[in-house]
Design a protein around this motif. Structure first.
Motif, PDB file in Angstrom:
ATOM      1  N   ALA A 239     121.962  51.739  76.380  1.00 15.29           N
ATOM      2  CA  ALA A 239     121.588  50.453  75.803  1.00 15.29           C
ATOM      3  C   ALA A 239     120.541  49.754  76.658  1.00 15.29           C
ATOM      4  CB  ALA A 239     122.830  49.575  75.666  1.00 15.29           C
ATOM      5  N   GLN A 240     120.711  49.821  77.966  1.00  9.21           N
ATOM      6  CA  GLN A 240     119.722  49.209  78.850  1.00  9.21           C
ATOM      7  C   GLN A 240     118.360  49.883  78.711  1.00  9.21           C
ATOM      8  OE1 GLN A 240     120.923  48.001  82.931  1.00  9.21           O
ATOM      9  NE2 GLN A 240     122.927  48.903  82.426  1.00  9.21           N
ATOM     10  N   ALA A 241     118.377  51.193  78.555  1.00  9.27           N
ATOM     11  CA  ALA A 241     117.115  51.926  78.453  1.00  9.27           C
ATOM     12  C   ALA A 241     116.351  51.583  77.178  1.00  9.27           C
ATOM     13  CB  ALA A 241     117.389  53.430  78.509  1.00  9.27           C
ATOM     14  N   THR A 242     117.070  51.203  76.126  1.00 11.58           N
ATOM     15  CA  THR A 242     116.426  50.903  74.847  1.00 11.58           C
ATOM     16  C   THR A 242     116.349  49.407  74.563  1.00 11.58           C
ATOM     17  OG1 THR A 242     118.545  51.131  73.706  1.00 11.58           O
ATOM     18  CG2 THR A 242     117.166  53.105  73.881  1.00 11.58           C
ATOM     19  N   GLY A 243     116.760  48.596  75.525  1.00 10.99           N
ATOM     20  CA  GLY A 243     116.723  47.149  75.336  1.00 10.99           C
ATOM     21  C   GLY A 243     117.833  46.609  74.474  1.00 10.99           C
ATOM     22  N   GLY A 244     118.906  47.378  74.302  1.00 13.34           N
ATOM     23  CA  GLY A 244     120.031  46.927  73.493  1.00 13.34           C
ATOM     24  C   GLY A 244     120.970  46.029  74.278  1.00 13.34           C
ATOM     25  N   LEU A 245     122.012  45.580  73.595  1.00 12.76           N
ATOM     26  CA  LEU A 245     122.996  44.725  74.235  1.00 12.76           C
ATOM     27  C   LEU A 245     123.809  45.544  75.228  1.00 12.76           C
ATOM     28  CD1 LEU A 245     124.319  42.693  71.161  1.00 12.76           C
ATOM     29  CD2 LEU A 245     122.779  41.891  72.968  1.00 12.76           C
ATOM     30  N   PRO A 246     124.120  44.975  76.395  1.00 10.32           N
ATOM     31  CA  PRO A 246     124.902  45.726  77.380  1.00 10.32           C
ATOM     32  C   PRO A 246     126.318  46.015  76.857  1.00 10.32           C
ATOM     33  CG  PRO A 246     124.690  43.432  78.041  1.00 10.32           C
ATOM     34  CD  PRO A 246     123.780  43.622  76.867  1.00 10.32           C
ATOM     35  N   VAL A 247     126.846  47.140  77.297  1.00 11.32           N
ATOM     36  CA  VAL A 247     128.212  47.521  76.942  1.00 11.32           C
ATOM     37  C   VAL A 247     129.177  47.050  78.027  1.00 11.32           C
ATOM     38  CG1 VAL A 247     129.770  49.464  76.473  1.00 11.32           C
ATOM     39  CG2 VAL A 247     127.413  49.491  75.599  1.00 11.32           C
TER      40      VAL A 247
END
Length: 766
Positions: A308-316
């Motif tokens: 998620a961090q690599a794609t700019g998504g919300l953190p898990v």
């Protein structure tokens, strides 16, 4: 008149396809009630009082009592326990006149239960090998004289989890005033790994979940806990959660009916025949494979966060929580990244895809609860299993918020409360300085014996006396035949009980069997009828009031028996009036509040409230370990297998099991409805592929032999081979009979809980 033992029943096996609850539960209750023969009207009245604010706390499990109870706030096993406390069968002096103890040793646990309620204090007459009646004053005087002649550091004061908080406080105080720190209890045998593991991870030795958290959670994960047999009232909360869309994910080597489908006996499901599906995912790891399971879940959640961090998504992961409230994350995350999926699959017995699917449910849930039982705690690395549950929760900040936290499910109804008020062999867990000032004595400060250490002391001939507040110690402990054989070398054994069990039949040189009131019965003392209290597994304190006429006029309450022994043993103490306490239990509660002011403030004023009052838990407020500045700890496991032994082609992992017709060592009948077994308990559950490879035949007999390096031969024979849905390399058979196979040295590291869920054995064809 109690019957003589019946002929040995024949085992029958027929697969069970129904749900938990439903008409099967009603049939199970009715069948046991028929044998117990309690008065029908009184039984119905008492069941309607069970687990109610104005009634009595169930003598069975410790599941929380709701503030707004169901009309019938009891489960199948709770009803069975009540029926047997209300039984009209009586175990009188005439019964013991007819039977020697040697003869009774051939009776089964079930047959001994059938003898009914004990009615009179009894003394063991070694010359005739019988119990003979005695007076209470005689019993107290002799017990006191014997205790005075013994070394207090070699006398054990054991407690089962059934005694009230008032009795437990008096028991622990009496032992310490006497000079003994040997205060083991039934927690040593089941959840000591929880007490140690949670303390190391989150700073609290108990779970953080309250009943209301099940109404606020978004996901529930089960690990090694059989809700259908061990805590059926929880099924109501699970059913509510499912109906509002909460996913339940289960990890358990056996498929247990209660975690598959539930038919609510108090709903229209009984009319429609419908049942609620409980688990959306049900995974069957190998016994001892939970460390690998939890490593896989954590690995997948960490990987999802990195993606998620690599794609700019919300953190898990909850990075803010991890930074502010934990330590050790980076080392733990590195361990998860470095552990390969092939290792995880091999150790867990599950596929990567299945673990990632479960992790996806966890990652998507804003709040999650992890429920677990002895399937995690009773392994050599059981403490590390508990660490790993906490690690999973800490990754997403699932501790100290509504709808989150670890939820260890305790067994006995007050086993957690006993530890709270001082029944512990660990001096650091008791407020010794407060007790010193409160009662003007110097309490022992060295570590006492836990359950395993008591067994070791008995085997070495070092134990001199054993005084038991309930329980069935000799039947519950590992290496039971060896411990039993050495037991008689003790100078004194005293058993306080409501009904007969095997532990009462193996006596020290001087031995007494003292009958006590049940929690259901009216306890009349100098100031009138008395109320007691218990603590449930969510740390809530409840009142319990019995109003049934006692089973006999010669019974005494547990506090009365403790006070009688204490007065006969201890010198007078100007700061302690046992008679005043006995006359008014509210004075005992005042003393408990004085010893534990932070936990029991306003005890007498608060414990009657519906739902009880909650004993404060700092971890629930995110105030974690004091040793680490209030932070929780990520702790790496030392292995992916919790068994503590190396696998080999001919070595199996044996799991001890309970049927749904028993509670701990108490066997109410020969029905294990959920596993399709009836008529007996000499059953060996085997994976069908393992049966084929070994040439075993369904219905034939086989034995087991423990694989151990201590030179002791441990075997069990005559088990009916039964094909079952159990992971390859794993076996199951019934507790407590299979304790003959568990070495006393096979226990959890750090907690010494017997590792009864992964015992190394070989199958011996017969």
């Amino acid at each position: 008149m109690p019957p003589s033992p019946p002929s040995k029943p024949k085992v029958r096996v027929k697969p069970y396809e129904g749900p938990a609850g439903g008409y099967g539960s009603l049939y199970g209750m009715a069948k046991v009630a028929l044998h117990a023969a309690p008065p029908p009207v009184e039984t119905g009245r008492q069941l309607l009082r069970q687990n109610k604010a104005e009634g009595f706390a169930c003598v069975s499990c410790a599941w929380p009592k709701p503030a707004k109870p169901h009309p019938a706030e009891f489960c199948e096993n709770g009803a069975k326990a009540t029926a047997w406390d209300l039984t009209r069968r009586r175990c009188t002096p005439e019964f013991f006149a007819r039977h020697t103890l040697t003869e009774l040793l051939d009776w089964s646990d079930y047959d001994l239960e059938q003898a009914g309620r004990l009615t009179d204090p009894m003394r063991y007459d070694a010359a005739n090998d019988r119990y003979v009646p005695c007076r209470w004053d005689e019993a107290f005087a002799t017990i006191g004289a014997e205790l005075k002649a013994l070394d207090p550091t070699k006398v054990t004061f054991y407690a089962s989890g059934r005694a009230s908080l008032e009795t437990s406080y008096m028991w622990a105080l009496m032992a310490r005033l006497y000079g003994s720190q040997n205060l083991p209890d039934s927690s040593n045998m089941c959840h000591e790994s929880t007490s140690v593991g949670l303390k190391q991870s989150i700073g609290s030795p108990v779970g953080t979940v309250l009943l209301e958290d099940f109404e606020a959670t978004d996901a529930i994960f089960f690990f090694g806990q059989n809700v259908g047999s061990n805590s059926p009232r929880l099924l109501h909360d699970l059913q509510k959660a499912v109906r509002r869309g909460v996913p339940i994910v289960t990890f358990n080597p056996l498929r247990e009916a209660g975690l598959e489908r539930f038919q609510n006996p108090q709903s229209f499901q009984m009319v429609t025949g419908q049942a609620t599906k409980i688990s959306v995912q049900y995974h069957q790891p190998r016994a001892g494979g939970d460390l690998a399971v939890l490593t896989g879940l954590c690995k997948a959640v960490i990987a999802a966060d990195e993606a998620a961090q690599a794609t700019g998504g919300l953190p898990v992961l909850d990075h803010g929580f991890i930074a502010d409230h934990t330590q050790g994350f980076e080392a733990f995350a590195a361990f998860c990244r470095d552990t390969g999926w092939d290792e995880i699959e091999a150790a867990s017995g599950l596929l990567r895809a299945d673990l990632e699917a479960a992790a996806a449910v966890y990652a998507a849930a804003p709040a999650a609860i992890c429920v677990y039982g002895m399937g995690l705690t009773q392994h050599v690395l059981g403490v590390e299993n508990v660490h790993m549950v906490c690690n999973l929760l800490l990754l997403r900040g699932n501790v100290g918020r509504p709808g989150t936290g670890p939820c260890p499910v305790r067994g006995h109804s007050n086993v957690q409360g006993q530890r709270t008020v001082g029944i512990t062999e660990k001096p650091e867990l008791a407020p010794l300085d407060i007790l010193k000032a409160q009662y003007g004595f110097e309490p022992p400060r060295e570590k006492g014996w836990n359950t395993v250490e008591v067994c070791e002391a008995v085997l070495k001939g070092e134990a001199e006396g054993f005084v038991s507040l309930g329980g069935n110690f000799l039947r519950a402990v590992p290496d039971s035949p060896r411990v039993e054989a050495a037991w008689r070398r003790q100078r004194l054994t005293v058993q306080i009980a409501t009904k007969l069990n095997r532990s009462h039949l193996v006596c020290g040189q001087t031995a007494y069997l003292l009958p006590c009131l049940s929690r259901i019965e009216r306890d009349e003392q100098a100031t009138g009828p008395q109320t007691v209290s218990v603590e449930d597994s969510s740390s809530c304190i409840h009142a319990s009031f019995g109003d049934k006429t006692p089973a006999g006029p010669n019974l005494r309450s547990e506090p009365a028996i403790v006070a009688g022994i204490a007065k006969a043993t201890l010198p007078p103490n100007s700061k302690l009036d046992w008679d005043a306490w006995l006359g008014d239990y509210a004075l005992v509660r005042d003393a408990i509040e004085a010893t534990y002011p932070d936990w029991f403030k306003g005890f007498n004023q608060r414990f009657h409230q519906p739902g009880g009052f909650h004993r404060p838990n700092k971890a629930r407020l995110r105030n974690f370990s004091e040793a680490t500045g209030g932070k929780a700890n990520f702790l790496k496991p030392s292995s992916l297998s919790a068994t503590g032994f190396e696998d080999a082609p001919d070595i199996f992992r044996l799991m001890t099991l309970r049927s749904n017709d028993q509670f701990n060592t108490t066997v109410y009948g020969y029905e294990d409805r959920f596993r399709g077994v009836s008529g007996g308990r000499d059953v060996l559950f085997v994976n069908r592929d393992d049966m084929r490879s070994l040439g075993l035949v369904e219905g034939r007999r086989a034995g087991l032999a423990t694989v151990a390096e201590d030179g002791v031969e441990r075997t069990m024979s005559g088990l009916r081979v039964t094909g079952y849905d159990i992971p390859r390399g794993c076996l199951g058979t019934y507790y407590p009979e299979c304790n003959v196979l568990v070495p006393v040295g096979h226990h959890a590291q750090g907690s010494m809980t017997p590792a009864s869920k992964s015992v190394p054995v070989r199958i011996v064809p017969e």
